[in-house]
Write a protein that holds these residues in place. Structure first.
Motif, PDB file in Angstrom:
ATOM      1  N   ALA A 241      24.984  21.795 -10.418  1.00 22.85           N
ATOM      2  CA  ALA A 241      24.874  22.915 -11.356  1.00 22.85           C
ATOM      3  C   ALA A 241      24.693  24.233 -10.617  1.00 22.85           C
ATOM      4  O   ALA A 241      25.262  25.258 -11.012  1.00 22.85           O
ATOM      5  CB  ALA A 241      23.708  22.674 -12.311  1.00 22.85           C
ATOM      6  N   VAL A 242      23.929  24.202  -9.535  1.00 24.87           N
ATOM      7  CA  VAL A 242      23.735  25.413  -8.735  1.00 24.87           C
ATOM      8  C   VAL A 242      25.064  25.840  -8.113  1.00 24.87           C
ATOM      9  O   VAL A 242      25.411  27.025  -8.120  1.00 24.87           O
ATOM     10  CB  VAL A 242      22.649  25.198  -7.645  1.00 24.87           C
ATOM     11  CG1 VAL A 242      22.635  26.344  -6.660  1.00 24.87           C
ATOM     12  CG2 VAL A 242      21.274  25.034  -8.288  1.00 24.87           C
ATOM     13  N   LYS A 243      25.819  24.878  -7.607  1.00 27.61           N
ATOM     14  CA  LYS A 243      27.123  25.197  -7.011  1.00 27.61           C
ATOM     15  C   LYS A 243      28.072  25.801  -8.043  1.00 27.61           C
ATOM     16  O   LYS A 243      28.830  26.714  -7.752  1.00 27.61           O
ATOM     17  CB  LYS A 243      27.752  23.949  -6.402  1.00 27.61           C
ATOM     18  CG  LYS A 243      27.146  23.557  -5.075  1.00 27.61           C
ATOM     19  CD  LYS A 243      27.845  22.351  -4.495  1.00 27.61           C
ATOM     20  CE  LYS A 243      27.183  21.927  -3.194  1.00 27.61           C
ATOM     21  NZ  LYS A 243      27.769  20.705  -2.640  1.00 27.61           N
ATOM     22  N   SER A 244      28.035  25.269  -9.281  1.00 30.54           N
ATOM     23  CA  SER A 244      28.943  25.759 -10.319  1.00 30.54           C
ATOM     24  C   SER A 244      28.366  26.971 -11.060  1.00 30.54           C
ATOM     25  O   SER A 244      29.030  27.539 -11.913  1.00 30.54           O
ATOM     26  CB  SER A 244      29.263  24.648 -11.313  1.00 30.54           C
ATOM     27  OG  SER A 244      28.101  24.314 -12.056  1.00 30.54           O
ATOM     28  N   GLN A 245      27.131  27.342 -10.747  1.00 32.38           N
ATOM     29  CA  GLN A 245      26.443  28.489 -11.346  1.00 32.38           C
ATOM     30  C   GLN A 245      26.345  28.395 -12.863  1.00 32.38           C
ATOM     31  O   GLN A 245      26.481  29.385 -13.569  1.00 32.38           O
ATOM     32  CB  GLN A 245      27.106  29.796 -10.920  1.00 32.38           C
ATOM     33  CG  GLN A 245      27.052  30.008  -9.423  1.00 32.38           C
ATOM     34  CD  GLN A 245      27.694  31.306  -8.997  1.00 32.38           C
ATOM     35  OE1 GLN A 245      28.366  31.965  -9.776  1.00 32.38           O
ATOM     36  NE2 GLN A 245      27.489  31.693  -7.750  1.00 32.38           N
ATOM     37  N   ASP A 246      26.098  27.197 -13.372  1.00 31.42           N
ATOM     38  CA  ASP A 246      25.917  26.953 -14.799  1.00 31.42           C
ATOM     39  C   ASP A 246      24.441  27.202 -15.132  1.00 31.42           C
ATOM     40  O   ASP A 246      23.591  26.344 -14.914  1.00 31.42           O
ATOM     41  CB  ASP A 246      26.327  25.516 -15.124  1.00 31.42           C
ATOM     42  CG  ASP A 246      26.275  25.202 -16.601  1.00 31.42           C
ATOM     43  OD1 ASP A 246      25.613  25.940 -17.358  1.00 31.42           O
ATOM     44  OD2 ASP A 246      26.889  24.198 -17.001  1.00 31.42           O
ATOM     45  N   LYS A 247      24.144  28.381 -15.644  1.00 31.30           N
ATOM     46  CA  LYS A 247      22.751  28.809 -15.827  1.00 31.30           C
ATOM     47  C   LYS A 247      21.975  27.938 -16.809  1.00 31.30           C
ATOM     48  O   LYS A 247      20.813  27.608 -16.573  1.00 31.30           O
ATOM     49  CB  LYS A 247      22.698  30.277 -16.249  1.00 31.30           C
ATOM     50  CG  LYS A 247      23.133  31.204 -15.134  1.00 31.30           C
ATOM     51  CD  LYS A 247      23.071  32.643 -15.546  1.00 31.30           C
ATOM     52  CE  LYS A 247      23.554  33.491 -14.371  1.00 31.30           C
ATOM     53  NZ  LYS A 247      23.587  34.882 -14.657  1.00 31.30           N
ATOM     54  N   VAL A 248      22.597  27.558 -17.916  1.00 26.94           N
ATOM     55  CA  VAL A 248      21.919  26.717 -18.902  1.00 26.94           C
ATOM     56  C   VAL A 248      21.579  25.366 -18.289  1.00 26.94           C
ATOM     57  O   VAL A 248      20.468  24.866 -18.422  1.00 26.94           O
ATOM     58  CB  VAL A 248      22.795  26.536 -20.170  1.00 26.94           C
ATOM     59  CG1 VAL A 248      22.182  25.512 -21.108  1.00 26.94           C
ATOM     60  CG2 VAL A 248      22.986  27.861 -20.872  1.00 26.94           C
ATOM     61  N   ARG A 249      22.527  24.802 -17.600  1.00 24.59           N
ATOM     62  CA  ARG A 249      22.332  23.497 -16.968  1.00 24.59           C
ATOM     63  C   ARG A 249      21.259  23.567 -15.877  1.00 24.59           C
ATOM     64  O   ARG A 249      20.402  22.692 -15.793  1.00 24.59           O
ATOM     65  CB  ARG A 249      23.663  23.022 -16.381  1.00 24.59           C
ATOM     66  CG  ARG A 249      23.690  21.586 -16.004  1.00 24.59           C
ATOM     67  CD  ARG A 249      25.142  21.157 -15.749  1.00 24.59           C
ATOM     68  NE  ARG A 249      25.199  19.815 -15.257  1.00 24.59           N
ATOM     69  CZ  ARG A 249      25.047  18.731 -15.988  1.00 24.59           C
ATOM     70  NH1 ARG A 249      24.842  18.850 -17.288  1.00 24.59           N
ATOM     71  NH2 ARG A 249      25.092  17.533 -15.455  1.00 24.59           N
ATOM     72  N   ILE A 250      21.283  24.620 -15.076  1.00 22.64           N
ATOM     73  CA  ILE A 250      20.280  24.771 -14.019  1.00 22.64           C
ATOM     74  C   ILE A 250      18.882  24.849 -14.623  1.00 22.64           C
ATOM     75  O   ILE A 250      17.971  24.133 -14.195  1.00 22.64           O
ATOM     76  CB  ILE A 250      20.561  26.040 -13.174  1.00 22.64           C
ATOM     77  CG1 ILE A 250      21.841  25.867 -12.354  1.00 22.64           C
ATOM     78  CG2 ILE A 250      19.378  26.354 -12.253  1.00 22.64           C
ATOM     79  CD1 ILE A 250      22.333  27.161 -11.701  1.00 22.64           C
ATOM     80  N   SER A 251      18.698  25.707 -15.616  1.00 22.65           N
ATOM     81  CA  SER A 251      17.359  25.866 -16.198  1.00 22.65           C
ATOM     82  C   SER A 251      16.885  24.596 -16.887  1.00 22.65           C
ATOM     83  O   SER A 251      15.718  24.217 -16.764  1.00 22.65           O
ATOM     84  CB  SER A 251      17.323  27.053 -17.165  1.00 22.65           C
ATOM     85  OG  SER A 251      18.116  26.809 -18.300  1.00 22.65           O
ATOM     86  N   THR A 252      17.789  23.907 -17.566  1.00 24.52           N
ATOM     87  CA  THR A 252      17.412  22.668 -18.250  1.00 24.52           C
ATOM     88  C   THR A 252      17.046  21.583 -17.243  1.00 24.52           C
ATOM     89  O   THR A 252      16.037  20.887 -17.409  1.00 24.52           O
ATOM     90  CB  THR A 252      18.552  22.183 -19.163  1.00 24.52           C
ATOM     91  OG1 THR A 252      18.879  23.225 -20.089  1.00 24.52           O
ATOM     92  CG2 THR A 252      18.134  20.945 -19.932  1.00 24.52           C
ATOM     93  N   LEU A 253      17.838  21.446 -16.200  1.00 20.83           N
ATOM     94  CA  LEU A 253      17.537  20.437 -15.178  1.00 20.83           C
ATOM     95  C   LEU A 253      16.229  20.752 -14.458  1.00 20.83           C
ATOM     96  O   LEU A 253      15.463  19.849 -14.111  1.00 20.83           O
ATOM     97  CB  LEU A 253      18.691  20.312 -14.188  1.00 20.83           C
ATOM     98  CG  LEU A 253      19.938  19.637 -14.755  1.00 20.83           C
ATOM     99  CD1 LEU A 253      21.132  19.835 -13.844  1.00 20.83           C
ATOM    100  CD2 LEU A 253      19.683  18.168 -15.009  1.00 20.83           C
ATOM    101  N   ARG A 254      15.944  22.017 -14.262  1.00 25.57           N
ATOM    102  CA  ARG A 254      14.660  22.389 -13.653  1.00 25.57           C
ATOM    103  C   ARG A 254      13.499  22.039 -14.577  1.00 25.57           C
ATOM    104  O   ARG A 254      12.444  21.602 -14.119  1.00 25.57           O
ATOM    105  CB  ARG A 254      14.655  23.866 -13.286  1.00 25.57           C
ATOM    106  CG  ARG A 254      15.477  24.139 -12.040  1.00 25.57           C
ATOM    107  CD  ARG A 254      15.375  25.565 -11.594  1.00 25.57           C
ATOM    108  NE  ARG A 254      16.087  25.734 -10.326  1.00 25.57           N
ATOM    109  CZ  ARG A 254      16.621  26.865  -9.923  1.00 25.57           C
ATOM    110  NH1 ARG A 254      16.524  27.950 -10.677  1.00 25.57           N
ATOM    111  NH2 ARG A 254      17.242  26.929  -8.773  1.00 25.57           N
TER     112      ARG A 254
END
Length: 150
Positions: free
Chosen positions: A12-25
């Protein structure tokens, strides 16, 4: 499962998907909190995969309630954000049982537990939660068990 979240977060970080990054965090933080609480002198393993499924199911339920509240308040953008988070979380949950499959599972567990009255409801619900963690809505299942035993 924790490795799955780590790999998904990297992607997700590589693809810069902000929603996915925050949810996974959020998911990894919730797991880490439970992991710290679960570690004791006699339990060095931390949380199990079943406990992770419980955490995820609880997170989905919280977001569904929030989305409903936001919709009632006319905050559709916030409701949409909650629904996007639900979609990310559900990727890691097993497939949900539909109503017919849930009814069959409830009947099977009632027979296996030899349950015959409402006094046995706790035993039946415990068995359902251990066998079908993350696969069914236990609110609906509880009502179904109550109907069948009552």
């Amino acid at each position: 499962m924790q490795e799955q979240f780590s790999e998904a977060l990297k992607a997700a970080v590589k693809s810069q998907d902000k929603v996915r990054i925050s949810t996974l965090r959020l998911i990894t933080a919730a797991i880490k909190d439970r992991d710290i609480a679960a570690r004791t002198a006699d339990n060095r393993d931390g949380v199990s995969d079943d406990e992770i499924l419980e955490i995820l199911a609880k997170m989905v339920k919280q977001r569904q309630e929030s989305a409903t509240t936001y919709e009632q308040a006319g905050r559709l953008e916030l409701a949409e954000q909650e629904r996007n988070e639900i979609a990310v979380i559900e990727e890691f949950l097993p497939r949900r049982l539909d109503d017919d499959e849930m009814a069959i599972a409830v009947d099977t567990v009632i027979q296996a537990q030899a349950a015959s009255s409402l006094k046995d409801m706790g035993k039946v619900m415990g068995a359902l939660k251990s066998q079908y963690a993350g696969q069914m809505d236990f609110g609906k299942a509880g009502a179904l068990v109550k109907q069948k035993l009552g």
